[in-house]
Design a protein around this motif. Structure first.
Motif, PDB file in Angstrom:
ATOM      1  N   LEU A   1       0.828  -1.209   0.000  1.00 11.05           N
ATOM      2  CA  LEU A   1       0.000   0.000   0.000  1.00 11.05           C
ATOM      3  C   LEU A   1       0.865   1.263   0.000  1.00 11.05           C
ATOM      4  N   ALA A   2       1.955   1.234   0.762  1.00  7.29           N
ATOM      5  CA  ALA A   2       2.847   2.396   0.807  1.00  7.29           C
ATOM      6  C   ALA A   2       3.506   2.635  -0.545  1.00  7.29           C
ATOM      7  N   VAL A   3       3.951   1.574  -1.188  1.00  7.09           N
ATOM      8  CA  VAL A   3       4.597   1.715  -2.499  1.00  7.09           C
ATOM      9  C   VAL A   3       3.602   2.241  -3.523  1.00  7.09           C
ATOM     10  N   ARG A   4       2.391   1.753  -3.492  1.00  9.09           N
ATOM     11  CA  ARG A   4       1.374   2.264  -4.429  1.00  9.09           C
ATOM     12  C   ARG A   4       1.146   3.756  -4.222  1.00  9.09           C
ATOM     13  N   ALA A   5       1.053   4.183  -2.953  1.00 11.08           N
ATOM     14  CA  ALA A   5       0.833   5.597  -2.658  1.00 11.08           C
ATOM     15  C   ALA A   5       2.019   6.443  -3.103  1.00 11.08           C
ATOM     16  N   MET A   6       3.238   5.944  -2.894  1.00 11.36           N
ATOM     17  CA  MET A   6       4.419   6.697  -3.307  1.00 11.36           C
ATOM     18  C   MET A   6       4.515   6.787  -4.821  1.00 11.36           C
ATOM     19  N   ARG A   7       4.139   5.729  -5.494  1.00 14.44           N
ATOM     20  CA  ARG A   7       4.198   5.751  -6.960  1.00 14.44           C
ATOM     21  C   ARG A   7       3.189   6.713  -7.567  1.00 14.44           C
ATOM     22  N   GLU A   8       2.118   6.998  -6.835  1.00 16.02           N
ATOM     23  CA  GLU A   8       1.135   7.967  -7.323  1.00 16.02           C
ATOM     24  C   GLU A   8       1.653   9.398  -7.215  1.00 16.02           C
ATOM     25  N   THR A   9       2.584   9.631  -6.289  1.00 19.57           N
ATOM     26  CA  THR A   9       3.074  10.995  -6.080  1.00 19.57           C
ATOM     27  C   THR A   9       4.486  11.221  -6.619  1.00 19.57           C
TER      28      THR A   9
END
Length: 59
Positions: free
Chosen positions: A23-31
């Protein structure tokens, strides 16, 4: 694993650690740019707090 001692609790903790990482990696990849690479870093160091940050606990 024949040498495992922690049982299902440790397996569940590791599973949820990986889910949280995903979940953290997905959120970071969005930003951040999508080509940036991310990885897991585990810190197994045991930490003992000398005093609490909350003055109410110290009393």
């Amino acid at each position: 694993m024949p040498d495992a001692r922690e049982g299902h609790g440790a397996l569940a903790a590791a599973h949820h650690l990986l889910l949280g990482h995903e979940l953290a990696v997905r959120a970071m990849r969005e930003t951040i740019r999508p080509t940036h690479r991310f990885g897991i870093g585990l810190n197994h160091r045991h930490v003992i707090r000398i005093r609490s940050m909350n003055p109410v606990v110290e009393q």
